[in-house]
Design an enzyme around this catalytic site. Structure first.
Site, PDB file in Angstrom:
ATOM      1  N   ARG A  31       4.052  -7.613   9.579  1.00 44.17           N
ATOM      2  CA  ARG A  31       5.196  -8.266   8.629  1.00 44.17           C
ATOM      3  C   ARG A  31       4.425  -8.479   7.535  1.00 44.17           C
ATOM      4  O   ARG A  31       3.952  -9.763   6.934  1.00 44.17           O
ATOM      5  CB  ARG A  31       5.709  -9.598   9.124  1.00 44.17           C
ATOM      6  CG  ARG A  31       7.272  -9.504   9.305  1.00 44.17           C
ATOM      7  CD  ARG A  31       7.574 -10.642  10.110  1.00 44.17           C
ATOM      8  NE  ARG A  31       7.750 -10.338  11.672  1.00 44.17           N
ATOM      9  CZ  ARG A  31       8.743  -9.920  11.998  1.00 44.17           C
ATOM     10  NH1 ARG A  31       9.649  -9.547  11.661  1.00 44.17           N
ATOM     11  NH2 ARG A  31       8.192  -9.790  13.400  1.00 44.17           N
TER      12      ARG A  31
ATOM     13  N   SER B 139      -1.107 -10.288   3.354  1.00 45.09           N
ATOM     14  CA  SER B 139      -1.519  -9.400   3.244  1.00 45.09           C
ATOM     15  C   SER B 139      -2.462  -8.126   3.989  1.00 45.09           C
ATOM     16  O   SER B 139      -3.052  -8.971   4.801  1.00 45.09           O
ATOM     17  CB  SER B 139      -2.129  -9.009   1.139  1.00 45.09           C
ATOM     18  OG  SER B 139      -1.047  -9.424   0.566  1.00 45.09           O
TER      19      SER B 139
ATOM     20  N   TYR C 134      11.479   5.744   5.361  1.00 42.31           N
ATOM     21  CA  TYR C 134      10.273   5.441   5.227  1.00 42.31           C
ATOM     22  C   TYR C 134       9.808   6.897   4.179  1.00 42.31           C
ATOM     23  O   TYR C 134       8.842   6.387   3.362  1.00 42.31           O
ATOM     24  CB  TYR C 134       9.148   6.021   6.114  1.00 42.31           C
ATOM     25  CG  TYR C 134       7.921   5.557   5.864  1.00 42.31           C
ATOM     26  CD1 TYR C 134       7.626   3.895   6.095  1.00 42.31           C
ATOM     27  CD2 TYR C 134       6.122   6.220   5.722  1.00 42.31           C
ATOM     28  CE1 TYR C 134       6.091   3.558   5.044  1.00 42.31           C
ATOM     29  CE2 TYR C 134       5.246   5.840   5.551  1.00 42.31           C
ATOM     30  CZ  TYR C 134       5.111   4.394   4.901  1.00 42.31           C
ATOM     31  OH  TYR C 134       3.778   3.726   4.592  1.00 42.31           O
TER      32      TYR C 134
ATOM     33  N   LYS D  79       1.198   9.342   1.701  1.00 45.89           N
ATOM     34  CA  LYS D  79       0.428   9.150   3.225  1.00 45.89           C
ATOM     35  C   LYS D  79      -0.328   9.882   3.563  1.00 45.89           C
ATOM     36  O   LYS D  79      -1.492  10.149   3.736  1.00 45.89           O
ATOM     37  CB  LYS D  79       0.773   7.677   4.167  1.00 45.89           C
ATOM     38  CG  LYS D  79       1.979   6.420   3.782  1.00 45.89           C
ATOM     39  CD  LYS D  79       0.327   5.507   3.265  1.00 45.89           C
ATOM     40  CE  LYS D  79       0.614   4.235   3.027  1.00 45.89           C
ATOM     41  NZ  LYS D  79      -0.067   3.395   2.157  1.00 45.89           N
TER      42      LYS D  79
ATOM     43  N   VAL E 174      -3.377  -0.051 -10.900  1.00 46.85           N
ATOM     44  CA  VAL E 174      -3.673   1.513 -10.785  1.00 46.85           C
ATOM     45  C   VAL E 174      -3.153   3.013 -11.281  1.00 46.85           C
ATOM     46  O   VAL E 174      -3.411   4.119 -11.586  1.00 46.85           O
ATOM     47  CB  VAL E 174      -3.699   1.266  -9.167  1.00 46.85           C
ATOM     48  CG1 VAL E 174      -4.760   0.604  -8.423  1.00 46.85           C
ATOM     49  CG2 VAL E 174      -2.078   1.177  -8.904  1.00 46.85           C
TER      50      VAL E 174
ATOM     51  N   LEU F 256       5.215  -8.046   2.737  1.00 44.28           N
ATOM     52  CA  LEU F 256       6.096  -7.842   1.837  1.00 44.28           C
ATOM     53  C   LEU F 256       6.473  -6.260   0.855  1.00 44.28           C
ATOM     54  O   LEU F 256       7.304  -6.054   1.813  1.00 44.28           O
ATOM     55  CB  LEU F 256       4.964  -8.167  -0.058  1.00 44.28           C
ATOM     56  CG  LEU F 256       5.234  -9.303  -0.066  1.00 44.28           C
ATOM     57  CD1 LEU F 256       5.217 -10.150  -1.740  1.00 44.28           C
ATOM     58  CD2 LEU F 256       7.126  -9.747  -0.623  1.00 44.28           C
TER      59      LEU F 256
HETATM   60  P1  NAP Z   1       2.044  -6.297   0.636  1.00 42.20           P
HETATM   61  O1  NAP Z   1       0.993  -7.682   0.936  1.00 42.20           O
HETATM   62  O2  NAP Z   1       2.369  -5.867  -0.258  1.00 42.20           O
HETATM   63  O3  NAP Z   1       0.703  -5.060  -0.952  1.00 42.20           O
HETATM   64  C1  NAP Z   1       0.705  -4.542  -0.811  1.00 42.20           C
HETATM   65  C2  NAP Z   1      -0.055  -4.610  -2.380  1.00 42.20           C
HETATM   66  O4  NAP Z   1       0.087  -3.241  -3.365  1.00 42.20           O
HETATM   67  C3  NAP Z   1       0.123  -5.370  -3.733  1.00 42.20           C
HETATM   68  O5  NAP Z   1      -0.805  -6.558  -3.447  1.00 42.20           O
HETATM   69  C4  NAP Z   1       0.645  -4.752  -4.495  1.00 42.20           C
HETATM   70  O6  NAP Z   1       0.686  -5.203  -5.649  1.00 42.20           O
HETATM   71  C5  NAP Z   1      -0.092  -3.595  -4.754  1.00 42.20           C
HETATM   72  N1  NAP Z   1       0.435  -2.433  -5.527  1.00 42.20           N
HETATM   73  C6  NAP Z   1       1.635  -1.976  -6.296  1.00 42.20           C
HETATM   74  N2  NAP Z   1       1.654  -1.407  -6.618  1.00 42.20           N
HETATM   75  C7  NAP Z   1       0.630  -1.891  -7.820  1.00 42.20           C
HETATM   76  C8  NAP Z   1      -0.597  -1.624  -8.731  1.00 42.20           C
HETATM   77  N3  NAP Z   1       0.522  -0.433  -9.278  1.00 42.20           N
HETATM   78  N4  NAP Z   1      -1.438  -1.225  -8.941  1.00 42.20           N
HETATM   79  C9  NAP Z   1      -2.343  -2.428  -8.326  1.00 42.20           C
HETATM   80  N5  NAP Z   1      -1.653  -3.022  -7.341  1.00 42.20           N
HETATM   81  C10 NAP Z   1      -0.100  -2.416  -6.730  1.00 42.20           C
HETATM   82  O7  NAP Z   1       1.786  -5.148   2.257  1.00 42.20           O
HETATM   83  P2  NAP Z   1       0.466  -4.244   2.848  1.00 42.20           P
HETATM   84  O8  NAP Z   1       1.255  -4.575   4.156  1.00 42.20           O
HETATM   85  O9  NAP Z   1       0.179  -5.412   3.148  1.00 42.20           O
HETATM   86  O10 NAP Z   1       0.467  -3.411   2.434  1.00 42.20           O
HETATM   87  C11 NAP Z   1      -1.549  -2.787   2.257  1.00 42.20           C
HETATM   88  C12 NAP Z   1      -1.722  -1.714   2.869  1.00 42.20           C
HETATM   89  O11 NAP Z   1      -1.085  -1.160   3.885  1.00 42.20           O
HETATM   90  C13 NAP Z   1      -0.176  -0.510   1.769  1.00 42.20           C
HETATM   91  O12 NAP Z   1      -0.841   1.241   1.271  1.00 42.20           O
HETATM   92  C14 NAP Z   1       0.505  -0.001   3.227  1.00 42.20           C
HETATM   93  O13 NAP Z   1       1.200   1.044   2.634  1.00 42.20           O
HETATM   94  C15 NAP Z   1      -0.124  -0.521   4.195  1.00 42.20           C
HETATM   95  N6  NAP Z   1       0.238  -0.264   5.552  1.00 42.20           N
HETATM   96  C16 NAP Z   1       1.214  -1.553   6.033  1.00 42.20           C
HETATM   97  C17 NAP Z   1       1.673  -0.784   6.661  1.00 42.20           C
HETATM   98  C18 NAP Z   1       2.963  -2.506   7.191  1.00 42.20           C
HETATM   99  O14 NAP Z   1       3.897  -2.545   8.525  1.00 42.20           O
HETATM  100  N7  NAP Z   1       2.922  -3.478   6.544  1.00 42.20           N
HETATM  101  C19 NAP Z   1       2.023  -0.838   8.267  1.00 42.20           C
HETATM  102  C20 NAP Z   1       0.430   0.551   7.802  1.00 42.20           C
HETATM  103  C21 NAP Z   1      -0.030   0.441   6.355  1.00 42.20           C
HETATM  104  P3  NAP Z   1       1.965  -6.686  -5.857  1.00 42.20           P
HETATM  105  O15 NAP Z   1       3.112  -6.901  -4.971  1.00 42.20           O
HETATM  106  O16 NAP Z   1       2.436  -6.496  -7.059  1.00 42.20           O
HETATM  107  O17 NAP Z   1       3.094  -4.763  -5.844  1.00 42.20           O
END
Ligand code: NAP
Length: 274
Positions: free
Chosen positions: A206, A27, A169, A176, A74, A208
Site C-alpha cells: 500500500r 514508500s 499494470y 519493469k 530523473v 502512493l
Molecule cells: P512511492 O512511495 O510512490 O514511490 C515512488 C517514487 O518514485 C516517488 O518518490 C516518486 O516521486 C518517484 N518518482 C516518480 N517520478 C519521478 C521523477 N521523474 N524523478 C524522481 N522521482 C520520481 O511508491 P512505491 O510503491 O514505494 O514505489 C517504489 C518502487 O517500488 C517503484 O519502482 C515501484 O514500481 C516499486 N514496486 C512497488 C510495489 C507496490 O506494490 N507498491 C510492488 C513492487 C514494486 P513523486 O511522488 O514526486 O512522483
C-alpha cells in the site's frame, strides 16, 4: 513504522549510499532506508522537487543524523548532474544505490494495454521507470570503490507484472521488464569492478504508486489470498532483502531478480476447494 522494528546491527557500518524514491512514510524506499540506517549506513536521499522535499525532510530528520538531501528529477540531465555532483562534493565515494522510482500516467494504468498506451506514455514510463536506473547506475558506479577496495552494490524495485500479465499494470509491466533486463546488463558491465546489481520483485504494497493503479485493492487481496504464506508482503521482508543484497551478506549474488512476495510468483493455480 518505527526504526526499532528493523533489526539493528553493524552490517552497513562505514557504508554510504543514495536512496532514490522516498515520497512518504509508506514508500518502499523509506522502509529500506530505515533498515539500512538501523544497520549503520550513512544515507543521502534524493527527491523529485520542492513539494516532495517538504514531505520527505521530516522523515529524514527522524533518523537523527544531519539530513543529506538532494534534488533529482530523473527525467532531467542537469538535475541528475547536480545530484551526483553534490554527492561527490560531500562524500567523494559511494558504496550503494537504492532505486525505487517508477511512473506511468493514470490513463495508461487501466483497461486495454493495446488501446490505452500512447507513444508519449510509453516513452515516459520507460524513461522514468527503466532508463533512470541505467543512468543512476552509471553515475553511481563512477563513485564506487574498486573491487580491491570493496566494490559496491545496487538494488532496484520491480514487480511481477514484468513476467506475467497483470490487469491494468499495462505499460508499467513493460517498463519493469526493461528494468529487470537492464539490471542484468548493468550487473555484467559492473561485475569486474566488484559492483553487484540486483532487483527485488516485491508483492503488492500500500503506497502512493500502488494507489495509481486501477484495481490496486484487488491486486493486494489476490496477492495475499493466492500467496503461499497467506499474508501481505511486508515492509520488513522487502527491507531485509535489500539489506541482504546491499551488504556483504549478499556476496556472490548479482544479476538476480529476487521475489519477495510471500510466494505468490510461484503459484500456478490458486487453492482448490473440493
Ligand atoms: P512511492 O512511495 O510512490 O514511490 C515512488 C517514487 O518514485 C516517488 O518518490 C516518486 O516521486 C518517484 N518518482 C516518480 N517520478 C519521478 C521523477 N521523474 N524523478 C524522481 N522521482 C520520481 O511508491 P512505491 O510503491 O514505494 O514505489 C517504489 C518502487 O517500488 C517503484 O519502482 C515501484 O514500481 C516499486 N514496486 C512497488 C510495489 C507496490 O506494490 N507498491 C510492488 C513492487 C514494486 P513523486 O511522488 O514526486 O512522483
Amino acid at each position: 513504522m518505527a526504526d526499532s522494528e528493523f533489526p539493528t546491527g553493524t552490517l552497513m557500518k562505514g557504508k554510504r549510499g543514495l536512496v532514490m524514491g522516498v515520497a512518504n512514510k509508506n514508500s518502499i524506499a523509506w522502509g529500506i532506508a530505515q533498515q539500512l540506517h538501523a544497520q549503520g549506513a550513512e544515507l543521502a536521499f534524493s527527491y523529485q522537487d520542492e513539494a516532495l522535499e517538504k514531505r520527505v525532510r521530516p522523515l529524514v530528520e527522524s533518523l537523527g543524523n544531519e539530513p543529506f538531501m538532494v534534488t533529482a528529477d530523473v527525467t532531467n540531465d542537469e538535475s541528475m548532474d547536480a545530484c551526483f555532483a553534490a554527492l561527490k562534493e560531500k562524500w567523494g565515494q559511494l558504496d550503494f544505490l537504492v532505486h525505487a522510482i517508477a511512473f506511468a500516467g493514470k490513463d495508461e494504468l487501466v483497461g486495454s494495454f493495446t488501446h490505452n498506451t500512447s507513444r508519449l506514455g510509453f516513452q515516459r514510463a520507460m524513461d522514468i521507470s527503466a532508463f533512470s536506473f541505467v543512468d543512476a547506475a552509471r553515475r553511481a558506479s563512477e563513485m564506487m570503490p574498486s573491487k580491491e577496495d570493496g566494490g559496491g552494490a545496487m538494488v532496484s524495485l520491480t514487480y511481477l507484472g514484468s513476467e506475467r500479465v497483470v490487469p491494468n499494470y499495462n505499460v508499467m509491466g513493460v517498463a519493469k521488464a526493461a528494468l529487470e533486463a537492464s539490471t542484468r546488463y548493468i550487473a555484467r558491465d559492473l561485475g569486474p569492478q566488484g559492483i553487484r546489481v540486483n532487483a527485488i520483485s516485491a508483492g503488492p504494497m500500500r503506497t502512493l504508486a500502488m494507489a495509481g493503479i486501477s484495481g490496486g485493492r484487488t491486486l493486494m487481496k489476490t496477492g495475499k489470498d493466492w500467496s503461499m504464506l497467506k499474508e501481505d508482503t511486508t515492509m520488513e521482508g522487502v527491507a531485509g532483502s535489500a539489506l541482504y543484497l546491499l551488504s556483504d551478506l549478499g556476496k556472490s549474488c548479482t544479476g538476480e531478480v529476487l521475489h519477495v512476495d510471500a510466494g505468490f510468483h510461484a503459484v500456478g493455480v490458486p487453492d482448490i476447494e473440493e
